[in-house]
Design an enzyme around this catalytic site. Structure first.
Site, PDB file in Angstrom:
ATOM      1  N   ASP A 205       0.807  -1.220   0.000  1.00 47.17           N
ATOM      2  CA  ASP A 205       0.000   0.000   0.000  1.00 47.17           C
ATOM      3  C   ASP A 205       0.837   1.265   0.000  1.00 47.17           C
ATOM      4  O   ASP A 205       0.417   2.295  -0.524  1.00 47.17           O
ATOM      5  CB  ASP A 205      -0.912   0.035   1.237  1.00 47.17           C
ATOM      6  CG  ASP A 205      -2.219  -0.661   0.969  1.00 47.17           C
ATOM      7  OD1 ASP A 205      -2.650  -1.465   1.806  1.00 47.17           O
ATOM      8  OD2 ASP A 205      -2.797  -0.390  -0.102  1.00 47.17           O
TER       9      ASP A 205
ATOM     10  N   HIS B 111     -15.603   8.557 -17.312  1.00 48.66           N
ATOM     11  CA  HIS B 111     -16.218   8.969 -18.574  1.00 48.66           C
ATOM     12  C   HIS B 111     -15.262   9.875 -19.308  1.00 48.66           C
ATOM     13  O   HIS B 111     -14.713  10.810 -18.734  1.00 48.66           O
ATOM     14  CB  HIS B 111     -17.514   9.735 -18.297  1.00 48.66           C
ATOM     15  CG  HIS B 111     -18.609   8.860 -17.793  1.00 48.66           C
ATOM     16  ND1 HIS B 111     -19.249   7.938 -18.585  1.00 48.66           N
ATOM     17  CD2 HIS B 111     -19.176   8.765 -16.573  1.00 48.66           C
ATOM     18  CE1 HIS B 111     -20.156   7.302 -17.875  1.00 48.66           C
ATOM     19  NE2 HIS B 111     -20.130   7.777 -16.650  1.00 48.66           N
TER      20      HIS B 111
ATOM     21  N   CYS C 201     -14.593   5.885 -22.677  1.00 44.30           N
ATOM     22  CA  CYS C 201     -14.966   6.047 -24.081  1.00 44.30           C
ATOM     23  C   CYS C 201     -13.890   6.865 -24.772  1.00 44.30           C
ATOM     24  O   CYS C 201     -13.359   7.802 -24.183  1.00 44.30           O
ATOM     25  CB  CYS C 201     -16.286   6.807 -24.207  1.00 44.30           C
ATOM     26  SG  CYS C 201     -17.595   6.079 -23.234  1.00 44.30           S
TER      27      CYS C 201
ATOM     28  N   SER D 278     -16.594   2.764 -24.959  1.00 45.98           N
ATOM     29  CA  SER D 278     -16.293   1.544 -24.207  1.00 45.98           C
ATOM     30  C   SER D 278     -17.566   1.108 -23.515  1.00 45.98           C
ATOM     31  O   SER D 278     -18.250   1.922 -22.900  1.00 45.98           O
ATOM     32  CB  SER D 278     -15.253   1.812 -23.123  1.00 45.98           C
ATOM     33  OG  SER D 278     -13.996   1.918 -23.674  1.00 45.98           O
TER      34      SER D 278
ATOM     35  N   SER E 203     -19.987  -1.424 -20.990  1.00 44.97           N
ATOM     36  CA  SER E 203     -19.897  -2.102 -19.709  1.00 44.97           C
ATOM     37  C   SER E 203     -20.240  -3.564 -19.888  1.00 44.97           C
ATOM     38  O   SER E 203     -20.772  -3.979 -20.914  1.00 44.97           O
ATOM     39  CB  SER E 203     -20.863  -1.469 -18.718  1.00 44.97           C
ATOM     40  OG  SER E 203     -22.157  -1.574 -19.233  1.00 44.97           O
TER      41      SER E 203
END
Lengths: 498, 280
Positions: free
Chosen positions: B30, B115, B157, B183, B185
């Site tokens: 991490d 997006h 996209c 793109s 889903s």
């Protein structure tokens, strides 16, 4: 950015009585200068100047050399020498002298001097001198490694980018990993060990950087790899190619100080579980490693500490284990040296190096580090400031605050001072100047106000304002045109009517 | 980095968390991961299974778990913070876990989802990052040698437009779709009511499930993941800025962490009796 480094090393060659070669060009004392140039790439080059003074011994030095062993001579000579960083003194002793053991022609002491056996005339002496300066101050490759981001990738050896980068401070963390607390109750007196063995080394290195030391104990921390059982030696073995996978599962649990941004060096001591004891590391040829330890460049080191199985199987668990800190620290401190790039492996055969003892490193090894770090620092400053200048060129309307500007000026001044001091052989002040230069340039470059996002490029300004103002501007321009036309007509008409 | 918020963008959070899990499984701790999420899924009042984020139909795998370490959450996921992390121009009060402390030997993997459009990526419905800004940030990183090699993966996209403008050396980029394509889903889950993952990331994760820390699979195999028949969009990649041949680049160079190790053969000798020292 182009950089021409000039590194000057003051060397004194002192001839003891009976060791002066017959073919000296001039009578003692005299000086000469030897220069060597190395190009790192098209725009970076390093010129090394060895300013050598040849003289004969003073009475005190003769007395100091009149002892039984080289080590005593080294200790006796120390107060008589020029102790400033970067200087080297080479004492030439007669060929028949008993100071140097049989078969050894050069002895390098703990401080900044060396003893060379005479013989072979001036040319042979010069070769020895060259070998000595390569060992005790810097080589072309050690400086090139410091400049690794300027060297084209193909030319760098596997050594490049292996040593720790020059930084203002380092954090050292010692961790004890005990995966099997039910069988072993391990006690390590780390505080005492750090004060006795680690602190002297860090004190010596304090010229280079600030160090902070932490320690921790982790329980139920296992290695990510299952060791193999070897029937012949009835022990468990970890092969060399499984070692890279050991570090990651452990690292997640190591943690680091949230406040400091310095690079962390982790030294882990692993006590194997009872069911996997004894555990040895195998090198590539299948032989067990004598130190039972390995290290990873720029990360730290791991050592495996095996606990002797108790004589009777009825012994009560958990077994109490008192860790032998001397053995452990010998390995950890050696790993610390290797991480910094101080290795004693490749030496010409007739050289004998004095062990630095509890100080961890000899004075000339400190010098080696300082030469490399100073050059690295100055190169970093140059790259950083050039990059900042390019950023400013690209974004014309960036705002430079006053404090950023003053940091930049300070960085430039310090870098110039560092280069000047390097050229005259003042290593200590060159290093201090280079540290200041790096601090200032990093502060200037990473100032939060210089984010390019905050300054709109011109094309974005057009994109925002034109759709607003163009529609408004159309009727304004048209009416302006109309006014001008009417004014012109009015001017024409009076002249016509006249 | 997940650049979306709101319940209907569940799949972006699931994408990011799945990649985060894979990378942790392959060995990266991490302390070496900067995770930026809006983090409004697990405790969202519309989540029928609170405190979970699933990435698979039939709720097979809860990628949220109880050891997720989110470094920038909710409104901290902004373009400015993202660029600050990349370039290092961070206010001095920022803690270590929120910084990218890389040097010239570090290989960096950047995964972004959300997006996007032709040349930009939308951050949390209120701002955008353009491909020019991203390219400039990478150049600033290169100038300061903050990376050795960089792998950039984007699942949005028209994702390929984001890597068109890169000009710094040693960058390899992968995108889930070309300019002009969207793109898509992967599968809706009727129990939760939203799409759980995006197709490209789903197939990338299937591919990563077969990688283990000592694996020798190379980048060319990653380029073949998700052909048009499965993904509907055409994934793209860009390797012209990268010096090594992708054939020789191991997946674990970026997704896992295999360190160079050397056997310690030297020791120093210490004197046990340091005169005049009191033991505590």
């Amino acid at each position: 950015a182009s950089a021409q480094f000039q590194l000057a090393v003051p060397v004194a060659v002192v001839f003891a009585p009976g060791s002066v070669p017959g073919d000296l060009p001039r009578p003692l004392p005299f000086r000469d200068v030897r220069e060597m140039e190395n190009s790192v790439n098209l725009r970076t080059s390093i010129t090394s100047r060895y300013e050598t003074v040849y003289r004969s011994t003073t009475a005190q030095e003769e007395a100091a050399l009149d002892v039984a062993t080289a080590r005593e001579a080294d200790a006796a000579l120390r107060p008589l020498q020029d102790a400033s960083l970067g200087c080297l003194t080479v004492f030439v002793v007669p060929e028949s002298s008993s100071l140097l053991p049989q078969g050894i022609s050069v002895y390098v002491g703990k401080h900044r001097s060396a003893l060379v056996r005479a013989g072979g005339g001036l040319a042979a002496l010069r070769t020895r001198l060259q070998q000595l300066t390569q060992v005790m101050s810097f080589t072309a490759s050690s400086i090139a490694t410091a400049l690794s981001d300027r060297v084209p990738d193909g030319q760098l050896g596997p050594d490049a980018r292996r040593h720790l980068k020059s930084s203002l401070g380092y954090e050292i963390t010692f961790s004890l990993l005990n995966p099997d607390p039910k069988s072993h109750a391990v006690d390590w007196d780390i505080e005492d060990a750090v004060n006795r063995y680690v602190q002297p080394v860090l004190d010596k290195l304090s010229l280079v950087a600030n160090f902070s030391v932490d320690s921790q104990i982790l329980y139920y921390a296992v290695l990510g790899v299952t060791p193999r059982f070897d029937k012949e030696s009835s022990s468990f073995l970890l092969s060399a190619h499984s070692l890279p996978h050991v570090i990651n599962p452990v690292e997640a649990r190591l943690g680091s100080s949230a406040a400091s941004l310095y690079p962390v060096l982790n030294f882990l001591l692993y006590v194997p579980e009872r069911s996997h004891s004894p555990l040895y590391i195998q090198d590539k040829d299948g032989a067990p490693v004598s130190t039972n330890a390995f290290h990873s460049p720029r990360w730290g080191g791991i050592m495996i500490y095996n606990v002797e199985a108790p004589a009777s199987s009825q012994a009560s668990l958990p077994l109490h284990v008192d860790v032998d800190m001397v053995r452990v620290m010998e390995v950890f401190l050696a790993q610390l040296r290797l991480l910094f790039g101080l290795s004693r492996e490749e030496l010409p055969p007739e050289f004998l190096l004095e062990s630095p003892g509890n100080e961890g490193l000899a004075d000339w090894e400190l010098d080696r580090l300082l030469w490399a770090h100073t050059v690295e620092n100055v190169a970093t400053v140059s790259t950083t400031l050039t990059s900042l200048a390019q950023l400013l060129d690209k974004i014309g309307n960036i705002v430079i605050k006053d404090d950023v500007a003053s940091e930049v000026y300070r960085a430039v001044a310090s870098a110039q001072s560092a280069m000047a001091k390097l050229a005259t052989g003042h290593l200590y002040s060159a290093f201090q100047a280079s540290k200041e230069a790096v601090t200032s340039s990093e502060r200037a470059f990473f100032d939060p106000s210089l984010l390019h996002l905050l300054y709109f490029p011109d094309d974005q300004k057009f994109a925002i304002y034109i759709p607003l103002f163009l529609p408004m501007a159309v009727p304004i321009l048209l009416s302006l045109a109309k006014i001008v036309r009417e004014a012109r007509q009015r001017k024409k008409e009076p002249t016509k009517m006249d | 980095v997940c650049t979306s918020r709101f319940w209907f963008n569940y799949r972006h959070v699931a994408n990011t968390l799945s990649v985060y899990r894979s990378v942790k499984r392959l060995g990266i701790p991490d302390s070496h991961i900067v995770l930026m999420l809006a983090d409004d899924m697990a405790c969202n009042p519309r989540n029928p299974k609170p405190a979970t984020v699933f990435s698979h139909k039939n709720m097979e795998l809860n990628v949220y778990g109880d050891d997720v370490e989110v470094d920038y959450r909710s409104y901290e996921v902004t373009v400015e913070n993202f660029l600050r992390v990349l370039t290092g121009r961070i206010p001095p009060s920022t803690p270590r876990s929120k910084r990218l402390l890389s040097d010239d030997r570090s290989n960096i993997l950047i995964y972004m989802t959300g997006h996007g459009g032709n040349g930009f990526l939308k951050f949390q419905d209120s701002e955008e990052i353009t491909n020019v800004e991203l390219a400039d940030a990478f150049e600033q990183m290169w100038q300061k040698r903050r990376y050795n090699e960089l792998l950039f993966i984007i699942d949005t996209c028209q994702g390929a437009s984001m890597y068109e403008r890169f000009y710094s050396p040693n960058i390899m980029a992968l995108a889930s779709s070309q300019v002009g394509e969207d793109s898509l889903s992967h599968q809706p889950d009727l129990g939760i009511g939203v799409h759980l993952m995006d197709r490209y990331t789903f197939y990338v994760l299937e591919f990563l499930e077969e990688i283990h820390p000592a694996s020798q699979t190379n980048m060319n195999d990653l380029f073949q993941v998700c052909p048009k028949s499965l993904c509907v969009s055409t994934p793209g990649h860009r390797t012209d800025l990268f010096q090594r041949d992708p054939q020789n680049v191991l997946i674990t160079d970026f997704f896992g962490s295999v360190r160079k190790v050397e056997i310690t053969t030297e020791t120093i000798s210490l004197d046990d009796d340091v005169a005049g020292f009191e033991s505590k």
